[in-house]
Design a protein around this motif. Structure first.
Motif, PDB file in Angstrom:
ATOM      1  N   ALA A 197       1.166  -1.193   0.329  1.00 52.32           N
ATOM      2  CA  ALA A 197      -0.236  -0.057   0.256  1.00 52.32           C
ATOM      3  C   ALA A 197       0.612   1.337   0.316  1.00 52.32           C
ATOM      4  CB  ALA A 197      -1.067   0.262   1.073  1.00 52.32           C
ATOM      5  N   SER A 198       1.813   1.724   0.730  1.00 47.33           N
ATOM      6  CA  SER A 198       2.797   2.459   0.916  1.00 47.33           C
ATOM      7  C   SER A 198       3.599   2.830  -0.194  1.00 47.33           C
ATOM      8  CB  SER A 198       3.550   2.607   2.089  1.00 47.33           C
ATOM      9  OG  SER A 198       4.565   1.240   1.938  1.00 47.33           O
ATOM     10  N   LEU A 199       3.512   1.094  -1.193  1.00 52.97           N
ATOM     11  CA  LEU A 199       4.625   1.029  -2.094  1.00 52.97           C
ATOM     12  C   LEU A 199       4.165   1.674  -3.257  1.00 52.97           C
ATOM     13  CD1 LEU A 199       7.238   0.618  -3.820  1.00 52.97           C
ATOM     14  CD2 LEU A 199       6.404  -1.848  -4.370  1.00 52.97           C
ATOM     15  N   ARG A 200       2.716   2.088  -3.255  1.00 52.38           N
ATOM     16  CA  ARG A 200       2.076   2.267  -4.499  1.00 52.38           C
ATOM     17  C   ARG A 200       1.701   3.714  -4.839  1.00 52.38           C
ATOM     18  NH1 ARG A 200      -4.242   1.010  -4.465  1.00 52.38           N
ATOM     19  NH2 ARG A 200      -3.902   2.888  -4.981  1.00 52.38           N
ATOM     20  N   ALA A 201       2.091   4.023  -3.303  1.00 53.67           N
ATOM     21  CA  ALA A 201       1.132   5.732  -3.146  1.00 53.67           C
ATOM     22  C   ALA A 201       2.241   6.412  -3.471  1.00 53.67           C
ATOM     23  CB  ALA A 201       0.542   5.931  -2.131  1.00 53.67           C
ATOM     24  N   THR A 202       3.660   5.592  -3.888  1.00 53.03           N
ATOM     25  CA  THR A 202       5.038   6.523  -4.049  1.00 53.03           C
ATOM     26  C   THR A 202       5.431   6.628  -4.964  1.00 53.03           C
ATOM     27  OG1 THR A 202       6.706   6.596  -2.534  1.00 53.03           O
ATOM     28  CG2 THR A 202       6.437   4.673  -3.369  1.00 53.03           C
ATOM     29  N   GLY A 203       6.429   7.499  -5.334  1.00 48.73           N
ATOM     30  CA  GLY A 203       7.132   7.701  -6.317  1.00 48.73           C
ATOM     31  C   GLY A 203       8.881   6.818  -6.189  1.00 48.73           C
ATOM     32  N   LEU A 204       9.447   6.547  -7.820  1.00 51.23           N
ATOM     33  CA  LEU A 204      10.396   5.579  -7.911  1.00 51.23           C
ATOM     34  C   LEU A 204      11.151   6.383  -6.846  1.00 51.23           C
ATOM     35  CD1 LEU A 204      11.859   3.465  -9.484  1.00 51.23           C
ATOM     36  CD2 LEU A 204      12.436   5.166 -11.076  1.00 51.23           C
ATOM     37  N   GLY A 205      12.029   7.193  -7.109  1.00 49.55           N
ATOM     38  CA  GLY A 205      12.528   7.961  -6.056  1.00 49.55           C
ATOM     39  C   GLY A 205      13.019   7.764  -4.231  1.00 49.55           C
ATOM     40  N   SER A 206      11.238   7.415  -4.280  1.00 49.52           N
ATOM     41  CA  SER A 206      11.218   7.170  -3.070  1.00 49.52           C
ATOM     42  C   SER A 206      11.276   5.830  -2.612  1.00 49.52           C
ATOM     43  CB  SER A 206       9.761   7.710  -2.183  1.00 49.52           C
ATOM     44  OG  SER A 206       9.569   6.818  -1.070  1.00 49.52           O
ATOM     45  N   ALA A 207      10.824   5.294  -3.203  1.00 48.53           N
ATOM     46  CA  ALA A 207      10.952   3.102  -3.649  1.00 48.53           C
ATOM     47  C   ALA A 207      12.643   3.067  -2.888  1.00 48.53           C
ATOM     48  CB  ALA A 207      10.071   3.161  -4.069  1.00 48.53           C
ATOM     49  N   LEU A 208      13.423   3.257  -4.737  1.00 49.30           N
ATOM     50  CA  LEU A 208      14.433   2.853  -3.668  1.00 49.30           C
ATOM     51  C   LEU A 208      15.194   3.397  -2.722  1.00 49.30           C
ATOM     52  CD1 LEU A 208      15.423   3.963  -7.807  1.00 49.30           C
ATOM     53  CD2 LEU A 208      15.209   1.483  -7.054  1.00 49.30           C
ATOM     54  N   PHE A 209      14.717   4.489  -2.599  1.00 47.05           N
ATOM     55  CA  PHE A 209      15.382   4.877  -1.235  1.00 47.05           C
ATOM     56  C   PHE A 209      14.838   3.777  -0.260  1.00 47.05           C
ATOM     57  CE2 PHE A 209      14.844   7.757   3.049  1.00 47.05           C
ATOM     58  CZ  PHE A 209      15.961   8.142   3.045  1.00 47.05           C
ATOM     59  N   GLY A 210      13.864   3.713   0.013  1.00 50.05           N
ATOM     60  CA  GLY A 210      12.869   3.327   1.136  1.00 50.05           C
ATOM     61  C   GLY A 210      13.809   1.826   1.158  1.00 50.05           C
ATOM     62  N   THR A 211      13.695   1.198  -0.273  1.00 53.52           N
ATOM     63  CA  THR A 211      14.266  -0.316  -0.192  1.00 53.52           C
ATOM     64  C   THR A 211      15.800  -0.301  -0.371  1.00 53.52           C
ATOM     65  OG1 THR A 211      13.450  -0.811  -2.540  1.00 53.52           O
ATOM     66  CG2 THR A 211      14.996  -1.741  -1.928  1.00 53.52           C
ATOM     67  N   ALA A 212      16.987   0.452  -0.078  1.00 54.59           N
ATOM     68  CA  ALA A 212      18.443   1.024   0.605  1.00 54.59           C
ATOM     69  C   ALA A 212      18.256   0.919   2.272  1.00 54.59           C
ATOM     70  CB  ALA A 212      19.101   2.770   0.016  1.00 54.59           C
ATOM     71  N   LEU A 213      17.091   1.002   3.295  1.00 57.44           N
ATOM     72  CA  LEU A 213      16.989   1.322   3.957  1.00 57.44           C
ATOM     73  C   LEU A 213      16.433   0.072   5.319  1.00 57.44           C
ATOM     74  CD1 LEU A 213      15.876   4.688   4.851  1.00 57.44           C
ATOM     75  CD2 LEU A 213      18.103   3.852   4.859  1.00 57.44           C
ATOM     76  N   CYS A 214      15.691  -1.438   3.952  1.00 60.57           N
ATOM     77  CA  CYS A 214      15.508  -2.192   4.276  1.00 60.57           C
ATOM     78  C   CYS A 214      16.645  -3.225   4.679  1.00 60.57           C
ATOM     79  CB  CYS A 214      14.560  -3.085   3.363  1.00 60.57           C
ATOM     80  SG  CYS A 214      13.823  -4.552   3.725  1.00 60.57           S
ATOM     81  N   PHE A 215      17.499  -3.831   4.203  1.00 62.01           N
ATOM     82  CA  PHE A 215      18.146  -4.451   5.120  1.00 62.01           C
ATOM     83  C   PHE A 215      19.400  -3.794   5.667  1.00 62.01           C
ATOM     84  CE2 PHE A 215      16.689  -6.874   0.780  1.00 62.01           C
ATOM     85  CZ  PHE A 215      17.369  -8.353   1.547  1.00 62.01           C
ATOM     86  N   PRO A 216      19.488  -2.774   5.942  1.00 59.37           N
ATOM     87  CA  PRO A 216      20.008  -2.166   7.169  1.00 59.37           C
ATOM     88  C   PRO A 216      19.557  -2.933   8.605  1.00 59.37           C
ATOM     89  CG  PRO A 216      20.440  -0.919   5.238  1.00 59.37           C
ATOM     90  CD  PRO A 216      19.329  -1.773   4.803  1.00 59.37           C
ATOM     91  N   ALA A 217      18.079  -2.598   8.134  1.00 58.85           N
ATOM     92  CA  ALA A 217      17.195  -2.883   9.649  1.00 58.85           C
ATOM     93  C   ALA A 217      16.877  -4.479   9.880  1.00 58.85           C
ATOM     94  CB  ALA A 217      14.870  -2.437   9.033  1.00 58.85           C
ATOM     95  N   VAL A 218      17.786  -5.123   8.690  1.00 61.30           N
ATOM     96  CA  VAL A 218      17.248  -6.449   9.333  1.00 61.30           C
ATOM     97  C   VAL A 218      18.331  -6.574   9.855  1.00 61.30           C
ATOM     98  CG1 VAL A 218      17.964  -8.701   7.958  1.00 61.30           C
ATOM     99  CG2 VAL A 218      16.189  -7.453   6.836  1.00 61.30           C
ATOM    100  N   LEU A 219      20.080  -6.290   9.799  1.00 63.37           N
ATOM    101  CA  LEU A 219      20.888  -6.080  10.448  1.00 63.37           C
ATOM    102  C   LEU A 219      20.760  -5.732  11.534  1.00 63.37           C
ATOM    103  CD1 LEU A 219      23.768  -6.603  10.258  1.00 63.37           C
ATOM    104  CD2 LEU A 219      24.159  -4.881   9.867  1.00 63.37           C
TER     105      LEU A 219
END
Length: 486
Positions: free
Chosen positions: A400-422
């Motif tokens: 839901a949050s991804l479909r409402a965002t832009g490509l730049g924001s999508a890539l920025f959020g994706t870059a934060l996902c795996f630091p959160a995993v760590l």
């Protein structure tokens, strides 16, 4: 009249080609995204005895071997922001192909790895390849400008994170003797060099992904993908923004494995989490990186509440059944729920996406509460309900949050996902180590050790539940900041 019929035929052929290209892009995501998740799990502890024997190492060098096998995750999270920029400047399919070949090269090299440094290098190569794959698949799906494809990517990504650890368990070799019990099999693994299977789980998946990329390239000659927003200097700079803190955090995460106390590791994890949340909230104030529903914050929740929850849960189940005794069905049900929930968000109107994001966080909290009451050893099927709630919640919120965002924001959020995993690993790992050390020092046996692992896991679940509530509020705050700035 003939000219009109000819134009109609061409238009129909174009629509059919576009649909086929969209299906191919989905096929690429379905085959390539799971590779990213499967690179992360570190299951070499289940085959440490034959691995040390085959490499000619002493038992005291086991920690170094486990550390080397865990190098994939730090390498992955560093590669994502760099490859996101690269995939915006050159064809995304070429970036994806590079990532797949990196992972393939790492898996081939794993067959010949004869020392701990070489194993560490192999895992770094695999991690870099996985980090290159992830943003490339998102861009390839984004090019088709299809709401269903974008939400399906989110669902597949969530499902892959939920299934990665139990699937990796099935790559652990069968014990050499049928008479070996679960604990003995876990310690002994496989004879000879069969232990190397944990370094290259499911190599056939790479073959499917490469075939999908080849088909996609062929179709791109005949069908034109939709235009993407122009990469501006500001976007490029902000996409690289997570790299520096992620590099420092990854370095500290590796350093803490050299005899740091659990308390010191938890301090590092706390600092890293605060930095990630601050980065996500700061990014949403910008018109390029901003998101109406705080996608960067939701990506943090996804990283924290998927692998760092499922991996120790799978480990607890394996203490009773052995790695091959972990039933995939409850985890597969959670993964299916993630995909189904993500698909449902594609049918929402724009006004309902905020409610979907908050509802997803609510389902995650429910899953955490149920997991607190379930004993992993009492029956694997009891895990189905919380895992379904977890998968559905995370799939709903992320899609839901991804479909409402832009490509730049999508890539920025994706870059934060795996630091959160760590970060999640750095919280739950020290908690379990501290409790196990206390149980062992008190003279406890295997039962006491399992109890200590379970207690620490429940403490982590309480922490995760609190973090989920805070991040749900953060997604609301991020959305409001976005509306104000725009």
């Amino acid at each position: 009249m003939k000219a009109r019929e000819s134009d109609t035929g061409v238009e129909r052929e174009k629509r059919a080609g576009d649909r086929f290209a969209g299906v191919t892009a989905l096929l690429v995501a379905v085959t390539a995204v799971p590779i990213v998740a499967l690179v992360v799990p570190n299951t070499i502890s289940y085959v440490v005895t034959p691995a040390l024997r085959d490499l000619g190492l002493e038992s005291g060098q086991a920690a170094g071997l486990v550390r080397a096998n865990g190098m994939a995750l730090p390498a992955l999270l560093l590669a994502v922001p760099i490859s996101a920029v690269a995939a915006r400047r050159v064809p995304a399919w070429l970036v994806l192909l590079t990532g797949l070949l990196c992972v393939l090269a790492g898996e081939i090299a794993a067959q010949f790895a004869g020392s701990v440094p070489v194993i560490a290098a192999v895992r770094v190569i695999q991690g870099i390849g996985a980090g290159v794959i992830l943003p490339a698949t998102l861009i390839l799906v984004w090019e088709r400008h299809g709401r269903v494809l974008i939400t399906l990517w989110a669902g597949v990504f969530t499902a892959a994170l939920l299934l990665a650890m139990p699937a990796a368990m099935y790559a652990v070799p069968v014990p050499p003797t049928a008479s070996a019990g679960p604990s003995e099999g876990a310690a002994d693994g496989a004879a000879g060099d069969g232990w190397r299977a944990v370094l290259q789980p499911y190599p056939w998946l790479i073959g499917l992904a490469l075939a999908s990329v080849a088909l996609l390239v062929i179709l791109r000659v005949r069908t034109k993908a939709g235009p993407l927003p122009v990469l501006r200097h500001t976007e490029r700079t902000q996409l690289l923004l997570p790299f520096v803190p992620a590099a420092g955090f990854a370095f500290l995460a590796v350093v803490t494995t050299y005899g740091w106390s659990p308390g010191a590791q938890l301090i590092v994890a706390g600092i890293g989490l605060i930095a990630l949340v601050g980065l996500a909230l700061a990014g949403t104030r910008n018109t390029t990186m901003g998101s109406p529903h705080g996608f960067a914050v939701v990506a943090l929740t996804t990283g924290l509440l998927t692998l760092p929850v499922v991996a120790p849960l799978t480990g607890l189940v394996s203490t009773h059944s052995g790695p091959r005794g972990v039933h995939l069905a409850p985890f597969a049900a959670g993964a299916a729920a993630a995909v189904a929930a993500a698909l449902l968000t594609a049918r929402l109107r724009d006004g309902g996406t905020r409610t979907a994001v908050l509802s997803g966080h609510g389902m995650v909290i429910i899953a955490v509460l149920i997991l607190l009451t379930v004993d992993a050893g009492s029956g694997t099927w009891l895990l189905t309900l919380p895992l379904v709630a977890l998968g559905a919640g995370m799939g709903t919120a992320l899609a839901a949050s991804l479909r409402a965002t832009g490509l730049g924001s999508a890539l920025f959020g994706t870059a934060l996902c795996f630091p959160a995993v760590l970060t999640g690993y750095l919280i739950v790992g020290p908690l379990q180590v501290a409790d196990v050390n206390e149980a062992v020092d008190a003279g406890g046996g295997q039962r006491e050790v399992v109890y200590a692992l379970t207690s620490a896991f429940r403490v982590w679940l309480i922490i995760a539940g609190v973090i989920t509530v805070l991040l749900a509020g953060g997604s609301i705050l991020a959305g409001r900041s976005r509306r104000v700035s725009s």
